[in-house]
Motif scaffolding. Structure first.
Motif, short mmCIF file in Angstrom:
data_model
loop_
_atom_site.label_atom_id
_atom_site.label_comp_id
_atom_site.label_asym_id
_atom_site.label_seq_id
_atom_site.Cartn_x
_atom_site.Cartn_y
_atom_site.Cartn_z
N ARG A 7 0.85 -1.18 0.00
CA ARG A 7 0.00 0.00 0.00
C ARG A 7 0.89 1.24 0.00
NH1 ARG A 7 -0.37 2.16 5.23
NH2 ARG A 7 0.57 0.86 6.85
N SER A 8 0.31 2.36 -0.40
CA SER A 8 1.05 3.62 -0.43
C SER A 8 0.34 4.65 0.42
CB SER A 8 1.18 4.13 -1.87
OG SER A 8 1.72 5.43 -1.89
N LEU A 9 1.10 5.57 0.99
CA LEU A 9 0.50 6.67 1.73
C LEU A 9 0.01 7.76 0.79
CD1 LEU A 9 3.15 6.97 4.60
CD2 LEU A 9 1.04 5.64 4.56
N SER A 10 0.38 7.65 -0.50
CA SER A 10 -0.01 8.66 -1.49
C SER A 10 -1.33 8.29 -2.14
CB SER A 10 1.07 8.78 -2.57
OG SER A 10 0.62 9.59 -3.63
N PRO A 11 -2.32 9.22 -2.15
CA PRO A 11 -3.61 8.93 -2.80
C PRO A 11 -3.49 8.90 -4.33
CG PRO A 11 -3.53 11.20 -2.03
CD PRO A 11 -2.30 10.54 -1.50
N ALA A 12 -2.34 9.35 -4.86
CA ALA A 12 -2.17 9.41 -6.31
C ALA A 12 -1.70 8.09 -6.90
CB ALA A 12 -1.16 10.52 -6.65
N VAL A 13 -1.51 7.08 -6.05
CA VAL A 13 -0.91 5.83 -6.50
C VAL A 13 -1.87 4.67 -6.27
CG1 VAL A 13 0.99 4.21 -6.09
CG2 VAL A 13 1.43 6.67 -6.07
N ASP A 14 -2.01 3.82 -7.29
CA ASP A 14 -2.80 2.60 -7.14
C ASP A 14 -2.02 1.59 -6.30
OD1 ASP A 14 -4.86 3.55 -8.71
OD2 ASP A 14 -3.99 2.77 -10.57
N SER A 15 -2.70 0.97 -5.37
CA SER A 15 -2.05 0.02 -4.48
C SER A 15 -2.57 -1.39 -4.72
CB SER A 15 -2.29 0.40 -3.01
OG SER A 15 -1.66 1.62 -2.70
N ILE A 16 -1.67 -2.35 -4.59
CA ILE A 16 -2.00 -3.77 -4.70
C ILE A 16 -1.71 -4.39 -3.34
CG2 ILE A 16 -1.45 -5.92 -5.88
CD1 ILE A 16 -0.23 -4.13 -8.12
N ASP A 17 -2.66 -5.12 -2.80
CA ASP A 17 -2.49 -5.66 -1.46
C ASP A 17 -2.40 -7.19 -1.51
OD1 ASP A 17 -2.21 -5.74 1.25
OD2 ASP A 17 -4.33 -5.48 1.71
N CYS A 18 -1.38 -7.73 -0.88
CA CYS A 18 -1.28 -9.18 -0.74
C CYS A 18 -0.19 -9.49 0.29
CB CYS A 18 -0.95 -9.86 -2.07
SG CYS A 18 0.72 -9.56 -2.67
N ASP A 19 -0.16 -10.71 0.74
CA ASP A 19 0.87 -11.19 1.65
C ASP A 19 2.05 -11.66 0.81
OD1 ASP A 19 2.52 -12.45 3.46
OD2 ASP A 19 1.01 -13.85 4.20
N LEU A 20 3.15 -10.91 0.84
CA LEU A 20 4.29 -11.23 -0.01
C LEU A 20 4.97 -12.54 0.35
CD1 LEU A 20 5.99 -7.71 -0.28
CD2 LEU A 20 4.42 -8.80 -1.88
N THR A 21 4.73 -13.03 1.55
CA THR A 21 5.32 -14.31 1.93
C THR A 21 4.54 -15.49 1.37
OG1 THR A 21 4.08 -14.50 4.02
CG2 THR A 21 6.17 -13.28 4.08
N ASP A 22 3.36 -15.22 0.83
CA ASP A 22 2.50 -16.25 0.25
C ASP A 22 2.67 -16.22 -1.27
OD1 ASP A 22 0.31 -17.66 -0.87
OD2 ASP A 22 -0.89 -17.32 0.93
N ALA A 23 3.33 -17.22 -1.82
CA ALA A 23 3.62 -17.23 -3.25
C ALA A 23 2.35 -17.22 -4.09
CB ALA A 23 4.47 -18.45 -3.60
N ALA A 24 1.36 -18.02 -3.72
CA ALA A 24 0.13 -18.11 -4.49
C ALA A 24 -0.65 -16.80 -4.44
CB ALA A 24 -0.73 -19.25 -3.97
N ALA A 25 -0.69 -16.18 -3.26
CA ALA A 25 -1.41 -14.91 -3.12
C ALA A 25 -0.74 -13.81 -3.92
CB ALA A 25 -1.50 -14.53 -1.64
N THR A 26 0.58 -13.79 -3.92
CA THR A 26 1.30 -12.78 -4.69
C THR A 26 1.10 -12.99 -6.18
OG1 THR A 26 2.98 -12.71 -2.94
CG2 THR A 26 3.56 -11.70 -5.05
N LEU A 27 1.12 -14.24 -6.60
CA LEU A 27 0.89 -14.57 -8.01
C LEU A 27 -0.49 -14.07 -8.45
CD1 LEU A 27 2.57 -16.27 -10.14
CD2 LEU A 27 0.96 -18.12 -9.66
N ALA A 28 -1.50 -14.31 -7.61
CA ALA A 28 -2.87 -13.89 -7.94
C ALA A 28 -2.99 -12.37 -7.96
CB ALA A 28 -3.85 -14.49 -6.94
N ALA A 29 -2.35 -11.70 -7.00
CA ALA A 29 -2.45 -10.24 -6.91
C ALA A 29 -1.81 -9.54 -8.10
CB ALA A 29 -1.82 -9.77 -5.61
N LEU A 30 -0.78 -10.16 -8.68
CA LEU A 30 -0.06 -9.55 -9.79
C LEU A 30 -0.48 -10.10 -11.15
CD1 LEU A 30 3.54 -9.51 -8.24
CD2 LEU A 30 1.95 -7.59 -8.45
#
Length: 349
Positions: A37-60
Motif C-alpha cells: 500500500r502507499s501513503l499517497s492517494p495518487a498511486v494505485d495500491s496492490i495488497d497481498c501477503d508477499l510471503t504467500d507465493a500463491a497470493a502474490t501470483l494472484a495479486a499480480l
C-alpha cells in the motif's frame, strides 16, 4: 530502456518506499504502482501477503506493464536464517508474479544497508566500507536477496542495481527505523520537561565518528538514477551523507530547536522513554498531533542502537560518484528539514 517507465514500489508505506513514491509521482516519465500500500492517494495500491507465493501470483496476475521494480519491503526475524529465507522468498514471489503476468522487467533496484559489511555480528569491521568487501559466513538476508537477483540476471531475465544507505531520515511516523522521529520526539519531551537536550547514548559514541545518515528523499532521487543509468547496471553502491561526529551535530541541533544542550546522559531509551506516554498524550492534545499511539510512534530501541555504536561508521562514496550520481547530501540540513517536515505533518509538536 523503455520510453515510458512503469514502476512497482514494493514496501511503499515504509520510510524508503514512501519517499520513493513521492519522487516517482513527481516525474512525468514514470507511472507508479504500490505493493502492498502507499501513503499517497495518487498511486494505485496492490495488497497481498508477499510471503504467500500463491497470493502474490494472484495479486499480480494483471500487472503486465511493469518495467522497473523498487524493492524496499522487509520482514524482520530474530533468527537470521529465517529472516534471510523469508525476505528472499518475498522478492522471488514478486518477480515470479510479474513474470507470470507477462511483465518485461528491465531492472530491479534493491536496498541493503551497512549490515552487509558485518558490523552487526559483534566485532569491529575495518572502515571505510567498500562495495567489493567479501561476505561473512553468517546468514544475512541482504546476501540471500542479492543472490536471487544475480540468478535472474544470469538467466537473462533482468538487470539489477543495489543501493546501500545507512540510518535513513524520513518524514513518516510509526516506522521502526526513522532516527529523525527518535530525535524529534526526544527533543519535544526534553522541552516539555524543561531539561537540556542531553545526548542519550555513550560518551564514546558522542565524540567519535560513529554515524552516517541517508536522507530518504535523496535516496529516492538516487533510486531513479540507479534504475536507468547504464553505469548502475548490475552494480552495488553505498549511499550515505557526510560523515559527522554527534557532538558537533548535537550542538547544531540544540541551536536549531532552541534547546540548551549539556554533557551526554547515557540511558536506555527503550526503558526510560516508555514512561513518557502520559506526557506525550498531553503534547498531542495541546498541539493537535496525529492520533498515533505512543507505543507505535517511535522505536526507542533503534535510538539505543544508533546512539551506542562502538565502532566508526564510514562508507566510501567514491564508486557512486564515479558512476555518475554526484548530488551531495548535507547531513545537518537534511536532519533539520526532516524534523521540520514531521512537525508540519503534526507528528511532532
Amino acid at each position: 530502456m523503455s520510453s515510458h517507465l512503469h514502476a512497482l514500489v514494493v514496501g511503499a508505506s515504509g520510510i524508503i518506499g514512501n519517499a520513493l513514491v513521492e519522487t516517482l509521482v513527481a516525474d512525468p516519465q514514470w507511472t507508479v504502482r504500490a505493493l502492498r500500500r502507499s501513503l499517497s492517494p495518487a498511486v494505485d495500491s496492490i495488497d497481498c501477503d508477499l510471503t504467500d507465493a500463491a497470493a502474490t501470483l494472484a495479486a499480480l496476475a494483471d500487472v503486465d506493464d511493469i518495467t522497473h521494480v523498487f524493492f524496499a519491503a522487509y520482514q524482520p526475524d530474530s533468527n537470521a536464517l529465517i529472516e534471510a529465507q523469508t525476505n528472499s522468498a518475498m522478492l522471488r514471489n514478486v518477480l515470479d508474479g510479474l513474470k507470470s503476468a507477462g511483465a518485461k522487467v528491465e531492472r530491479v533496484v534493491l536496498y541493503q544497508g551497512a549490515k552487509v559489511y558485518g558490523g552487526h555480528l559483534g566485532g569491529p569491521v575495518p572502515t571505510p566500507f567498500y562495495e567489493d568487501a567479501s561476505r561473512h559466513l553468517a546468514a544475512n538476508f541482504y546476501f540471500a536477496q542479492e543472490d536471487v537477483l544475480r540468478e535472474r540476471q544470469l538467466a537473462g531475465e533482468l538487470e539489477w542495481s543495489i543501493l546501500r544507505p545507512d540510518a535513513v531520515l524520513g518524514d513518516i511516523a510509526g516506522n521502526p527505523f526513522n532516527i529523525a522521529m527518535v530525535i524529534g520526539a526526544y527533543a519535544a519531551l526534553c522541552r516539555e520537561a524543561g531539561v537540556p537536550l542531553k545526548f542519550p547514548g555513550s560518551p564514546h559514541t558522542y565524540r567519535g565518528i560513529y554515524a552516517q545518515l541517508t536522507d530518504a528523499r535523496w535516496l529516492g532521487r538516487a533510486s531513479l538514477w540507479a534504475a536507468t543509468a547504464d553505469s548502475a547496471r548490475n552494480e552495488a553502491f553505498n549511499l550515505v551523507g557526510e560523515p559527522f561526529r554527534w557532538n558537533h551535530l548535537w550542538k547544531k541541533l540544540g541551536e536549531a530547536l532552541h534547546l540548551p544542550i549539556d554533557e551526554p546522559q547515557p540511558m536506555s531509551m527503550s526503558t526510560h522513554m516508555a514512561d513518557q506516554a502520559d506526557v506525550w498524550q498531553h503534547l498531542a492534545e495541546k498541539h493537535d498531533l496525529q492520533p498515533i499511539p505512543y507505543a507505535q510512534l517511535v522505536n526507542w530501541g533503534f535510538g539505543d542502537f544508533v546512539f551506542n555504536l562502538q565502532q566508526d561508521l564510514l562508507s566510501d562514496m567514491g564508486k557512486i560518484r564515479r558512476a555518475g550520481f554526484t548530488e551531495p547530501m548535507h547531513t545537518e540540513v537534511a536532519l533539520f528539514e526532516m524534523i521540520a517536515s514531521l512537525r508540519a505533518k503534526r507528528f511532532l509538536p
